[in-house]
Design an enzyme around this catalytic site. Sequence first.
Site, mmCIF file in Angstrom:
data_model
loop_
_atom_site.group_PDB
_atom_site.id
_atom_site.type_symbol
_atom_site.label_atom_id
_atom_site.label_comp_id
_atom_site.label_asym_id
_atom_site.label_seq_id
_atom_site.Cartn_x
_atom_site.Cartn_y
_atom_site.Cartn_z
ATOM 1 N N GLU A 56 7.601 -40.959 84.588
ATOM 2 C CA GLU A 56 7.865 -39.707 85.302
ATOM 3 C C GLU A 56 6.768 -39.379 86.307
ATOM 4 O O GLU A 56 7.023 -38.728 87.316
ATOM 5 C CB GLU A 56 8.008 -38.536 84.312
ATOM 6 N N HIS A 99 9.524 -63.050 69.362
ATOM 7 C CA HIS A 99 10.701 -63.823 68.959
ATOM 8 C C HIS A 99 11.958 -63.370 69.706
ATOM 9 O O HIS A 99 13.066 -63.768 69.351
ATOM 10 C CB HIS A 99 10.894 -63.716 67.447
ATOM 11 N N LYS A 111 21.525 -33.967 85.769
ATOM 12 C CA LYS A 111 21.893 -32.658 85.232
ATOM 13 C C LYS A 111 22.937 -31.972 86.115
ATOM 14 O O LYS A 111 23.902 -31.392 85.616
ATOM 15 C CB LYS A 111 20.653 -31.765 85.113
#
Length: 442
Positions: free
Chosen positions: A284, A305, A419
């Site tokens: 951010e 792995h 949003k």
Amino acid sequence: MKDLQFSYAKAVSAEAVLNYKKQIATAQEQLVNGTGLGNDFLGWVNLPKDIRPQLADIQNTADLLRKECEVIVCIGIGGSYLGAKAVIDALSSSFAWLEGEKPAIVYAGQNIGEDYLYELQTLLKNKKFGIISISKSGTTTEPALAFRLLKTQLEEQQGKEAAKQLIVCITDAKKGALRTLATQEGYKTFVIEDNIGGRFSVLSPVGLLPIACAGLNITALIDGAERMMQVCSNDTPLEENPAAQYAAARNYLYSEQGKKIEMLVNYHPKLHNISEWWKQLYGESEGKDGKGIFPASVDFTTDLHSMGQYIQEGERHLFETVISVEESNHTVPFPYDEANLDGLNFLAGKRVDEVNKMAELGTMIAHIDGGVPNMKIILPKLNEYYIGQLLYFFERGCGISGYILGVNPFNQPGVEAYKKNMFALLEKPGYEAESAAIKARL
């Protein structure tokens, strides 16, 4: 006591780091004197010192919740929960949830998962639980939705008056929906200061109250953070300042070497959520204006792995920052076996941590040989004091690094895009024009 140690020698030359001396000095001055972009969000810089008068109140509130509750639900999203969860997971038993440790700390408001919320509400049906609701505005969708559901449930189970004693709100000092509700209902509150953004709030009540509720030592956490604040101060030369060195080294790797991805690596499973907190902090803060190192993380040896092949031989656009814990808290010796069918008797008598350390060293050598620069952070031990140092080290490094990059490290304008679309699709009042525009695209 020892301090956290940082080394960049296997990634960048000392000359390359020292070339950033002037930029580091400017960035440090901007942070301390508030002369840079986002200077209205610099409350975190001196927070380890400034928060001390509140520690007793935070601890007393935590003690009350711990005494009264079987489960404490921490409601928040982003910086409102990541820091607390990172510290709690790093310093608690890996199996606390199976050991029946009380109170259990659980989380809500960090997603919009209907099944998650149903299962959480089902768990809480026969439990005495408390709520810590963390939101500056009180209207962020995910935590607001969870708080309404759980507040209603708590009032139904305990009665409205009793529920008041089990709800704590951490919010704005004067304004916002959560502040208004807390004032109306008489909830205990703590303030999120206007000059502290969510991702820099772990050393404020936002992080400290849940951490104290988990039974951890918040004074020691702040002691460590304040010590690192001194170590990384403007008065510390670059040659001795780990946060400034980190900021310089990663910017050099990005701008001069084309390393676009930083992988935070740990060899201790309890540090997984430290990486999650770090990813938000740097993602951010730096990911804007078409710039920024992409923050990723791996848990070794587990991810060797799965991701090990790519890191060793894939595209050379990444570097690693390794968090190494010098001394483990427990001792587990490896046993001798007469049959030795697994061929591991050569390890007999060695501590498991010694095996882990050799895996760490061997991996770093392999990755460096494969063209992946490696930096290293050494924590003397996994405890509150050193986690406090680590948190402030990363915060200070982030502020300096963002200013060197030429962005505002303290805003997040890109977070609003989803949003607006979500509200338009849900037909929230006031979003009629956006709703029509989006529907025309579908």
